[in-house]
Design a protein around this motif. Sequence first.
Motif, PDB file in Angstrom:
ATOM      1  N   VAL A  65      -2.150   5.446   3.898  1.00 25.53           N
ATOM      2  CA  VAL A  65      -2.623   4.188   4.506  1.00 25.53           C
ATOM      3  C   VAL A  65      -2.955   4.447   5.982  1.00 25.53           C
ATOM      4  O   VAL A  65      -4.134   4.143   6.246  1.00 25.53           O
ATOM      5  CB  VAL A  65      -1.514   2.994   4.315  1.00 25.53           C
ATOM      6  N   ILE A  91      -0.246  -1.779   4.944  1.00 27.93           N
ATOM      7  CA  ILE A  91      -1.476  -1.950   4.248  1.00 27.93           C
ATOM      8  C   ILE A  91      -2.218  -3.292   5.140  1.00 27.93           C
ATOM      9  O   ILE A  91      -3.338  -3.268   5.498  1.00 27.93           O
ATOM     10  CB  ILE A  91      -1.286  -2.582   2.885  1.00 27.93           C
ATOM     11  N   VAL A 136      -6.902  -4.708  -2.946  1.00 30.17           N
ATOM     12  CA  VAL A 136      -7.170  -3.517  -2.109  1.00 30.17           C
ATOM     13  C   VAL A 136      -7.332  -2.251  -3.290  1.00 30.17           C
ATOM     14  O   VAL A 136      -6.597  -2.096  -3.984  1.00 30.17           O
ATOM     15  CB  VAL A 136      -5.815  -3.079  -1.437  1.00 30.17           C
ATOM     16  N   ALA A 156      -2.632  -3.993  -4.388  1.00 34.26           N
ATOM     17  CA  ALA A 156      -3.089  -2.816  -4.800  1.00 34.26           C
ATOM     18  C   ALA A 156      -3.857  -2.952  -6.159  1.00 34.26           C
ATOM     19  O   ALA A 156      -3.184  -3.323  -7.003  1.00 34.26           O
ATOM     20  CB  ALA A 156      -2.018  -1.672  -4.604  1.00 34.26           C
ATOM     21  N   LEU A 186      -7.496   4.028   2.650  1.00 31.03           N
ATOM     22  CA  LEU A 186      -7.267   2.762   2.150  1.00 31.03           C
ATOM     23  C   LEU A 186      -8.576   1.823   2.369  1.00 31.03           C
ATOM     24  O   LEU A 186      -9.299   1.723   3.477  1.00 31.03           O
ATOM     25  CB  LEU A 186      -6.264   2.027   2.673  1.00 31.03           C
TER      26      LEU A 186
END
Length: 230
Positions: free
Chosen positions: A88, A127, A18, A14, A93
């Motif tokens: 998510v 994810i 991401v 993250a 996302l």
Amino acid sequence: MTTPDIKLIVLDMAGTTVADDGLVEQAFAAAAERLGVEPGSDDHAKKLDYVRRTMGESKITVFRALFGDEDRAQLANSAFEAAYGELVGGGALAPITGAREAVEKLRADGRAVVLTTGFARVTQDAILDALGWHGLADLTLCPADAGRGRPYPDMVLAALLRTGAADDVREIAVVGDTAYDMLTGLRAGASVRAGVLTGAHGADALREAGATDVLGSVAELPGLLARAAV
């Protein structure tokens, strides 16, 4: 000083590979409300500020600091993971532009890549599912897989031990968007600690925490390592 040939790259998720786009803060708000923290209150604002300052740290560690006793911390963590998973699963996302291609290029160049996170395994898998990234990296690790999360060096050292990709910690690059990522890399002995400007912390904070390089995004990483190897 010559940089050793980098054989293992430990990549944060993250904010690094991401795009976060406020999902951590949204999930925290849901968790805090579950524990009776009133939205808009001073207490909420103080706790949210702490969450922002500790981006990159293991989430259960953050909740232990915020809520004190273990039961409340575990409840907050479970609520956070559930809320983040729902976001998510709902499509909120996206990958950082060029992240997948960067990982593929690094592996094509003969380097091992490990994706790490401060989230629990269930959230990390959500994810990976959402992005279709299972199998993209050589290995994925969360704090529970290694012992402790950031800023401890455990995940980096676990990546080294489990992949066997390098003979020396100096052959490791640690890449992330937070000061905690940089401190983790420093403590693990990684010779390359590359901060990226796509997430929580700016260039000054990254350098103060030990970054050897600051990149616009992870897409620039293969080029950085290629130049260092010349």
